[in-house]
Design a protein around this motif. Sequence first.
Motif, PDB file in Angstrom:
ATOM      1  N   GLU A 226      38.607   7.425 -21.411  1.00  0.00           N
ATOM      2  CA  GLU A 226      37.633   6.351 -21.215  1.00  0.00           C
ATOM      3  C   GLU A 226      36.505   6.819 -20.306  1.00  0.00           C
TER       4      GLU A 226
ATOM      5  N   ASP B 231      33.903   2.410 -21.802  1.00  0.00           N
ATOM      6  CA  ASP B 231      34.409   1.374 -20.907  1.00  0.00           C
ATOM      7  C   ASP B 231      33.265   0.533 -20.339  1.00  0.00           C
ATOM      8  N   ASP B 232      33.602  -0.663 -19.833  1.00  0.00           N
ATOM      9  CA  ASP B 232      32.631  -1.568 -19.188  1.00  0.00           C
ATOM     10  C   ASP B 232      31.426  -1.825 -20.090  1.00  0.00           C
TER      11      ASP B 232
ATOM     12  N   LYS C 149      35.219  -1.150 -24.936  1.00  0.00           N
ATOM     13  CA  LYS C 149      35.927  -2.092 -24.065  1.00  0.00           C
ATOM     14  C   LYS C 149      34.882  -2.989 -23.393  1.00  0.00           C
TER      15      LYS C 149
ATOM     16  N   ASP D 205      32.577   5.521 -18.645  1.00  0.00           N
ATOM     17  CA  ASP D 205      31.796   4.333 -18.341  1.00  0.00           C
ATOM     18  C   ASP D 205      30.509   4.307 -19.169  1.00  0.00           C
ATOM     19  N   GLU D 206      30.186   3.151 -19.745  1.00  0.00           N
ATOM     20  CA  GLU D 206      29.019   3.039 -20.621  1.00  0.00           C
ATOM     21  C   GLU D 206      27.710   3.347 -19.895  1.00  0.00           C
TER      22      GLU D 206
ATOM     23  N   THR E 199      27.451  -3.634 -19.575  1.00  0.00           N
ATOM     24  CA  THR E 199      26.779  -3.449 -18.275  1.00  0.00           C
ATOM     25  C   THR E 199      25.676  -2.408 -18.374  1.00  0.00           C
TER      26      THR E 199
ATOM     27  N   GLY F  30      39.905  -8.038 -18.920  1.00  0.00           N
ATOM     28  CA  GLY F  30      39.673  -9.170 -18.022  1.00  0.00           C
ATOM     29  C   GLY F  30      40.153 -10.481 -18.611  1.00  0.00           C
TER      30      GLY F  30
ATOM     31  N   ASN G  98      41.121   7.127 -17.509  1.00  0.00           N
ATOM     32  CA  ASN G  98      39.733   6.964 -17.064  1.00  0.00           C
ATOM     33  C   ASN G  98      39.212   8.276 -16.497  1.00  0.00           C
TER      34      ASN G  98
ATOM     35  N   ASP H 187      33.162  -5.387 -20.936  1.00  0.00           N
ATOM     36  CA  ASP H 187      33.336  -5.530 -19.487  1.00  0.00           C
ATOM     37  C   ASP H 187      33.942  -6.887 -19.120  1.00  0.00           C
ATOM     38  N   LYS H 188      34.854  -6.844 -18.149  1.00  0.00           N
ATOM     39  CA  LYS H 188      35.604  -8.057 -17.785  1.00  0.00           C
ATOM     40  C   LYS H 188      34.723  -9.150 -17.189  1.00  0.00           C
ATOM     41  N   SER H 189      33.564  -8.776 -16.618  1.00  0.00           N
ATOM     42  CA  SER H 189      32.697  -9.799 -16.016  1.00  0.00           C
ATOM     43  C   SER H 189      32.209 -10.794 -17.052  1.00  0.00           C
TER      44      SER H 189
END
Length: 538
Positions: free
Chosen positions: A414, A444-445, A465, A416-417, A448, A502, A381, A467-469
């Motif tokens: 990775e 990543d994410d 990837k 973050d988007e 969002t 997630g 990351n 997002d896990k939410s």
Amino acid sequence: MFIANNGEEGFDIYQKRKPDIVLADISMPKMDGLEMCRKIRDFNPKQQIVLFTSYNEVDYLSKAINMNINKYIMKPLNTKELFNTFDEIVTELQRERDNEAYKKDLEFASNHDLLTGLANRKLFFTRLEQLVEDSLREKKSVAILSMDLNHFKPINDTYGHDVGDIVLKKVAQYLEKSLRKSDIISRFGGDEFVIAVGFLKNHNHILKFLKRLERSFLEPITYRDDDGLKHKLNISFSMGITFCNSCINNSFDTLLREADKAMYRAKELKIPYAFFDPNEESKFKVKARKSEEIKDAIRRGEFLLFYQPIIDIKTNKVVTFESLLRWHHPKKGLLTPDKFLPYIWDNLETRSYLSEWVIETVFAQYERWIDEGRALSLSINISLMEFHSEQFLSIVKRLIKEYPKVLTSDIIFEIDEATAIKDTNVKESIIKELKEMGFKIALDDFGTGQSTLNHLQTFNIDIIKIDKSFVVDMLKDKESHTIVDASIKLAKVFNYKVIAIGVEHREQLPDLQRLGCDQAQGYGIARPMPSNEVLAFL
């Protein structure tokens, strides 16, 4: 030039005319030449004087020399000698004037910014001392304002430095138009301006200046290029403000640092101006202390990496391990990144230091597993700030040389988007170079940041990837399920691999496979583990 023929009348006329050169005859009536020269010297010690005389006695000449008479012309008059004398004096006068002008230019240059004509740092602090003294004498305060132009570098890069200079001069005019003569406006360099506004009855009075300045900036700056085309540039600013009420405990340097911090706060919040907040200063000190603590912890070997497996949903085999940072704190135990990264989120130096440690640790671990007969793909990351660091690429290139067994195609970076969307320059610069070196890039994410088709088309990536939410609730929340489904379909349009993060329960895997998801990660598969447990897990 003034020729004096009568002493008393001549001196009266001289005072009115103030000539460059005076030719005085020694034998003038009512006042002799020496007496008139004495009066002229008293009136103007720098006056150029030529004495026209027939006397050559030592005593007389001594008196004339003591009065600093510039030249003498002896009678009877010789025309050639007269004009030669005048030429010499004119040359000397021109030299003195050139020297005087040079001194004035030199003095101006040493105290002013030559582009805008505003005070420079040196003159600012000199005048600030007097402004503070005068304001405090009247029991009023002084505001120190630090101003920076937003997106000024792209103007220089796109239109050239000549246009950048036009902008800076126009901004200087806006400031001069918005302030009083007693206030101090200065340019410290680049697009950095510092202002001092004195004699404020209360702090709110500074708002009048700020409103005037905001109105000035509403009008675009226009210029014509070499082809005669007219361009309009919209300019905005970020400004930080602090106040000197007594200045007993605050040096001018401290006040300037406070104004700078408030200015960066305004930039961060994307607002025109912000006031210095002592509470924010306390937070800043805590961050600075934590930052040093983190660097010391790295040196002491308190940081370590855990690895969480990512599986291929169809085969149930591990395809990658994501490296996750942990701090084995001597007093607080094992800390996850959310417990310490916020303290260094905006500290590029410490973030870069930590980032270098993470990348090197991953590379070293990769080589150890290679030596044990297991080639494992690993992901790292990296924050947007670290991507923007000037040292990032050089660190990666150096580590590739130091760890020659590392296959770059097995390493995934990775990002973050949401932050990638905010700064699309990332995709065009550093990501491109990483891809050319053979690394893979994961967004990543995902979900969002609300990427559009246009965004995904421009990102030069390999993996998405989700997002896990969204993944966590997909089986019981219809909206989350729809977002997961749409994200997978969108990724497949561009032939990206899709990882669902997630995954808390293996019951989610069949549905993810049906939707077309390639890989999965989460506690339902395996928790992050230290490096010494990875091979046993496999």
